[in-house]
Design a protein around this motif. Sequence first.
Motif, PDB file in Angstrom:
ATOM      1  N   LYS A 150      -8.213   2.859  -0.765  1.00 30.89           N
ATOM      2  CA  LYS A 150      -8.529   1.715   0.090  1.00 30.89           C
ATOM      3  C   LYS A 150      -9.659   2.047   1.066  1.00 30.89           C
ATOM      4  CE  LYS A 150      -6.546  -1.436   3.517  1.00 30.89           C
ATOM      5  NZ  LYS A 150      -5.374  -1.757   4.363  1.00 30.89           N
ATOM      6  N   TYR A 176     -14.783  -5.953   2.832  1.00 34.49           N
ATOM      7  CA  TYR A 176     -14.025  -7.112   2.376  1.00 34.49           C
ATOM      8  C   TYR A 176     -14.831  -8.402   2.558  1.00 34.49           C
ATOM      9  CZ  TYR A 176     -10.147  -3.900   2.010  1.00 34.49           C
ATOM     10  OH  TYR A 176      -9.348  -2.851   1.645  1.00 34.49           O
ATOM     11  N   GLU A 235       0.842  -1.192   0.000  1.00 34.27           N
ATOM     12  CA  GLU A 235       0.000   0.000   0.000  1.00 34.27           C
ATOM     13  C   GLU A 235       0.877   1.242   0.000  1.00 34.27           C
ATOM     14  OE1 GLU A 235      -2.427  -0.144   3.462  1.00 34.27           O
ATOM     15  OE2 GLU A 235      -3.384  -2.040   2.925  1.00 34.27           O
ATOM     16  N   GLN A 257      -3.825   0.843  -2.923  1.00 40.43           N
ATOM     17  CA  GLN A 257      -3.229  -0.488  -2.988  1.00 40.43           C
ATOM     18  C   GLN A 257      -2.611  -0.737  -4.359  1.00 40.43           C
ATOM     19  OE1 GLN A 257      -7.240  -1.877  -1.655  1.00 40.43           O
ATOM     20  NE2 GLN A 257      -6.071  -3.371  -0.470  1.00 40.43           N
ATOM     21  N   ASN A 293      -9.807  -5.132  -5.459  1.00 40.37           N
ATOM     22  CA  ASN A 293      -9.381  -4.041  -4.571  1.00 40.37           C
ATOM     23  C   ASN A 293     -10.022  -2.728  -5.008  1.00 40.37           C
ATOM     24  OD1 ASN A 293      -7.796  -5.734  -3.024  1.00 40.37           O
ATOM     25  ND2 ASN A 293      -5.877  -5.168  -4.015  1.00 40.37           N
TER      26      ASN A 293
END
Length: 394
Positions: free
Chosen positions: A198, A205, A104, A120, A142
């Motif tokens: 992010k 997630y 990251e 990311q 992502n």
Amino acid sequence: MNKLKQKIKFLLIPILAFAGSTSFFVPAESIQIRVFAHLKISELHTIINLGTYQLLGDGVMIAECRPLMDFKLRVKGDSVEVWKNDILMGVFRYIKFVSDNGSELKLRLTNPDRKVRTYQDDLSFSVSEGFLRVINDIVLDNYIAGVTEAEAGSRSTLEFYKVQAILARTFALAHSDKHALEGFNLCDQVHCQAYYGKPRDENIYRAMEGTRGKVVVDENLNLITAAFHSNSGGQTANSEDVWGSRTTYLKSIIDTFSVKMPNSHWERRMLKDDWLSYLKLKHNFPVDKVQEKEAALNFTQNSRKIFLECNNSRVPLKNIRLDLQLKSTFFSVSQINKDTVLFTGRGYGHGLGMCQEGAMRMVKLGYSYTDVLNFYYQNIQLIDLHKLSFFKDE
């Protein structure tokens, strides 16, 4: 089936690739997103947040990067200066931070000044039209996770995140060539999809895991236009009434889930003479005639209409919304005194597809993400791209 294969192949090739020797299409490793696309950036800092990176200048490695290392990038003519600890490392046409898995990078813009964001995977930097152009070369899921938080907020429920993730993935795959002529797939602005790096909410997630690879297709198995809006005001719109093109899935429905949510109602006052002058001068609506003037001062929508009209004169409501910067086209007009008219509006946004506030209400009442999708989009199917073979012989 052959038509299906050709259509999906055309849409997905830019960001899909074969997995080994199988005949199944799976999401590729990355998609290229231009970030801070709306800003004219002349200087920024990159700070390694997690993992390690290789820093490449014009394709040659110039540094191994570890956590907390800080590099300053600055425009120098048509190139990028790279500084570390006030030491100039060089001037390059193209800079790229190449990540290990899970790495990251934080970006801190200093000119113009902006809050730090975390991105990311890989980032590249070059100069375009005198300013830094920043591209995030990121693993597809992502990116979808970041879009999900940007579009749904950071405090939503798991089930609503699932809905938003599926729509974000569907949109990304269907529009992956939107900026192809500029050298990337999508940008981070709302005309593509909002994306701020992010996400912070771990529930996102979990939502990604629960919906991995899933997209929405119409009855012909074409990826849908995954339209959504804030609040429908109690009724969604038809695609042909907003965009002029008919679809089988963006159909007007009665949406009771949205009516008690924060953006379900609004009001706007306007001087009567300004309203009448606007209609006459901008749209040639004959407000000097008795019936037309009466229609303009007493316009009612109990269900969605397309026009303000009287006799042979009519004005598209979507034009009124745009011109007057109203929250929606779903409004009524009434005269509240001799000088003032009141716009009493319902909903927020174009009204197509999913109503976000209605969907949030649905999941709080116990409906699943599939229930939400099938309520707001008609005649659709949910397909897992990982398992669907587009090229398998019949």
